[in-house]
Motif scaffolding. Structure first.
Motif, mmCIF file in Angstrom:
data_model
loop_
_atom_site.group_PDB
_atom_site.id
_atom_site.type_symbol
_atom_site.label_atom_id
_atom_site.label_comp_id
_atom_site.label_asym_id
_atom_site.label_seq_id
_atom_site.Cartn_x
_atom_site.Cartn_y
_atom_site.Cartn_z
ATOM 1 N N ALA A 68 0.862 -1.190 0.000
ATOM 2 C CA ALA A 68 0.000 0.000 0.000
ATOM 3 C C ALA A 68 0.892 1.232 0.000
ATOM 4 C CB ALA A 68 -0.928 0.003 1.209
ATOM 5 N N LEU A 69 0.683 2.106 -0.958
ATOM 6 C CA LEU A 69 1.418 3.371 -1.070
ATOM 7 C C LEU A 69 0.463 4.488 -0.686
ATOM 8 C CD1 LEU A 69 3.163 2.721 -4.519
ATOM 9 C CD2 LEU A 69 3.983 2.105 -2.231
ATOM 10 N N VAL A 70 0.702 5.117 0.456
ATOM 11 C CA VAL A 70 -0.204 6.111 1.015
ATOM 12 C C VAL A 70 0.433 7.489 0.886
ATOM 13 C CG1 VAL A 70 -1.436 6.855 3.086
ATOM 14 C CG2 VAL A 70 -1.089 4.409 2.654
ATOM 15 N N ALA A 71 -0.188 8.359 0.086
ATOM 16 C CA ALA A 71 0.353 9.704 -0.131
ATOM 17 C C ALA A 71 1.825 9.634 -0.496
ATOM 18 C CB ALA A 71 0.126 10.589 1.105
ATOM 19 N N GLY A 72 2.167 8.706 -1.358
ATOM 20 C CA GLY A 72 3.559 8.462 -1.697
ATOM 21 C C GLY A 72 4.155 9.538 -2.584
ATOM 22 N N VAL A 73 5.466 9.715 -2.476
ATOM 23 C CA VAL A 73 6.174 10.624 -3.380
ATOM 24 C C VAL A 73 6.711 9.878 -4.599
ATOM 25 C CG1 VAL A 73 6.797 12.272 -1.581
ATOM 26 C CG2 VAL A 73 8.335 10.369 -2.074
ATOM 27 N N SER A 74 6.442 8.605 -4.683
ATOM 28 C CA SER A 74 6.905 7.791 -5.809
ATOM 29 C C SER A 74 5.900 7.872 -6.963
ATOM 30 C CB SER A 74 7.056 6.332 -5.369
ATOM 31 O OG SER A 74 7.970 6.228 -4.303
ATOM 32 N N PRO A 75 6.390 7.818 -8.202
ATOM 33 C CA PRO A 75 7.741 7.532 -8.682
ATOM 34 C C PRO A 75 8.751 8.670 -8.454
ATOM 35 C CG PRO A 75 6.096 7.167 -10.412
ATOM 36 C CD PRO A 75 5.420 7.894 -9.310
ATOM 37 N N GLY A 76 8.271 9.902 -8.264
ATOM 38 C CA GLY A 76 9.173 11.021 -8.041
ATOM 39 C C GLY A 76 8.420 12.321 -8.184
#
Length: 292
Positions: free
Chosen positions: A120-128
Motif C-alpha cells: 500500500a502506497l499512502v500519499a507516496g512521493v513515488s515515482p518522483g
C-alpha cells in the motif's frame, strides 16, 4: 524496547511490534522526519482487530540511533529488509507513506518479493516529484534547492508554516487540533538535522518509474486530491498506472497528512486490503523454489 541492527553498518534501529503474533502482518514505513508514532490511528485499531502491526523508526528518526551515514535509498531499503529478516516475517503487507513509498519499492526491487504479498502506497512521493528522466514534468530542481535552504535555516518555522497545507486543514472535514499539530511538529523536530536533510535529498533524487512495473503483486495506492507535498498527477496516479496490479483510491480534500484527517477511512481501506488478500490466501510472489 525492541531493536535490531542494520545489515549494512550495524546502526541500531528501533521498531514496534503490536497485536497477535499469528495475525496477518502489516509493516508500516513512515514519512520523512516522523517515526512509528504517525501511524497510531491505523496500528492501534488494526492490532486490536487481530493484525500484527510492525513499524520501524528510520535511522536518525524516533528512537533509532543518530547515524551520520546511510541516507541513500539503497541503505534505507536494506534497513527495512533487515527488519523483515530479523522478525522472519511472511506474507507481509508493506505500507509506506511519502518517502516511505520509495523505501518500500526499492526494498522489493532490490531484495525480491518472497516475504511480501501486498503493498500500500499512502500519499507516496513515488515515482518522483522533482524533474528527472522518469518525471519530466516534475518540480524545478532549483526551486527544490532554494526550499532546502529555507529548511536548513529554521526547521521549526518551516514545519509550522507548512502544517496547514500538510493536513489541508483549511478544507471541510480536515480538522486537526492545534495540540495534535504541535505534537507532530515536535516529532518532526526529533529527527536529527543530518537525517532530515539526508531524507530530503532522497526525495529530490527519487526516480522510480522504471522500477514500479516490477512489482508483480497487488498494490493499493491511496492519495488525496489536495496533496501539495506529492501532487497526485506526479505520484499516486502515475504509480497506480505503472504497477501491473494497481488500485487507486482518491480521498476528496485529502492532503499529505490524510493518515490523521482521514484516519478512519484509511484504516478501513487498509484492513479491507489486508483481509481480502488473506482470505484469498495470497502467496508472496517468488515464494517457494523461485525464492529471492
Amino acid at each position: 524496547m525492541p531493536y535490531y541492527e542494520s545489515p549494512v553498518d550495524g546502526t541500531r534501529l528501533h521498531y514496534v511490534d503490536h497485536g497477535p503474533a499469528t495475525g496477518p502482518v502489516a509493516v508500516f514505513v513512515s514519512s520523512a522526519y516522523l517515526g512509528h508514532e504517525m501511524w497510531e490511528y491505523q496500528m492501534l485499531p488494526l492490532a486490536e482487530a487481530g493484525h500484527r502491526c510492525v513499524a520501524l523508526d528510520r535511522r536518525g528518526h524516533g528512537r533509532s540511533d543518530d547515524a551520520w551515514s546511510g541516507y541513500d535509498l539503497d541503505t534505507l531499503a536494506d534497513d527495512l529488509n533487515g527488519l523483515l529478516d530479523h522478525l522472519d516475517l511472511r506474507e507481509v503487507t508493506l505500507i509506506g507513506h511519502s518517502v516511505g513509498s520509495g523505501e518500500v519499492i526499492r526494498c522489493l526491487t532490490r531484495h525480491g518479493l518472497a516475504r511480501v504479498a501486498r503493498v500500500a502506497l499512502v500519499a507516496g512521493v513515488s515515482p518522483g516529484v522533482v524533474r528527472s528522466p522518469g518525471t519530466p514534468d516534475g518540480l524545478d530542481p532549483e526551486a527544490v534547492r532554494a526550499d532546502d535552504e529555507v529548511f536548513r535555516r529554521d526547521r521549526a518555522a518551516y514545519f509550522t508554516a507548512l502544517a496547514d497545507d500538510f493536513f489541508a486543514a483549511h478544507l471541510p472535514g480536515n480538522q486537526v487540533s492545534p495540540p495534535y499539530v504541535r505534537h507532530m511538529i515536535d516529532r518532526c523536530l526529533s529527527a536529527t538535522p543530518r537525517a532530515a536533510n539526508g531524507v530530503r535529498a532522497v526525495v529530490a533524487a527519487l526516480d522510480l518509474a522504471a522500477e514500479l512495473p516490477a512489482l508483480h503483486l497487488p498494490v493499493l495506492v491511496v492519495h488525496g486530491t489536495h496533496d501539495t507535498s506529492a501532487p497526485s498527477a506526479l505520484t499516486g496516479e502515475r504509480a497506480a498506472r505503472l504497477v501491473p496490479d494497481g488500485t487507486l483510491k482518491v480521498y476528496e480534500n485529502g492532503g499529505h497528512g490524510l493518515f490523521a484527517t482521514h484516519a478512519a477511512r484509511l484504516t478501513a481501506d487498509l484492513r479491507q486490503f489486508i483481509d481480502a488478500g488473506a482470505a484469498r490466501g495470497d502467496e508472496p510472489a517468488g515464494a517457494g523454489a523461485a525464492g529471492r
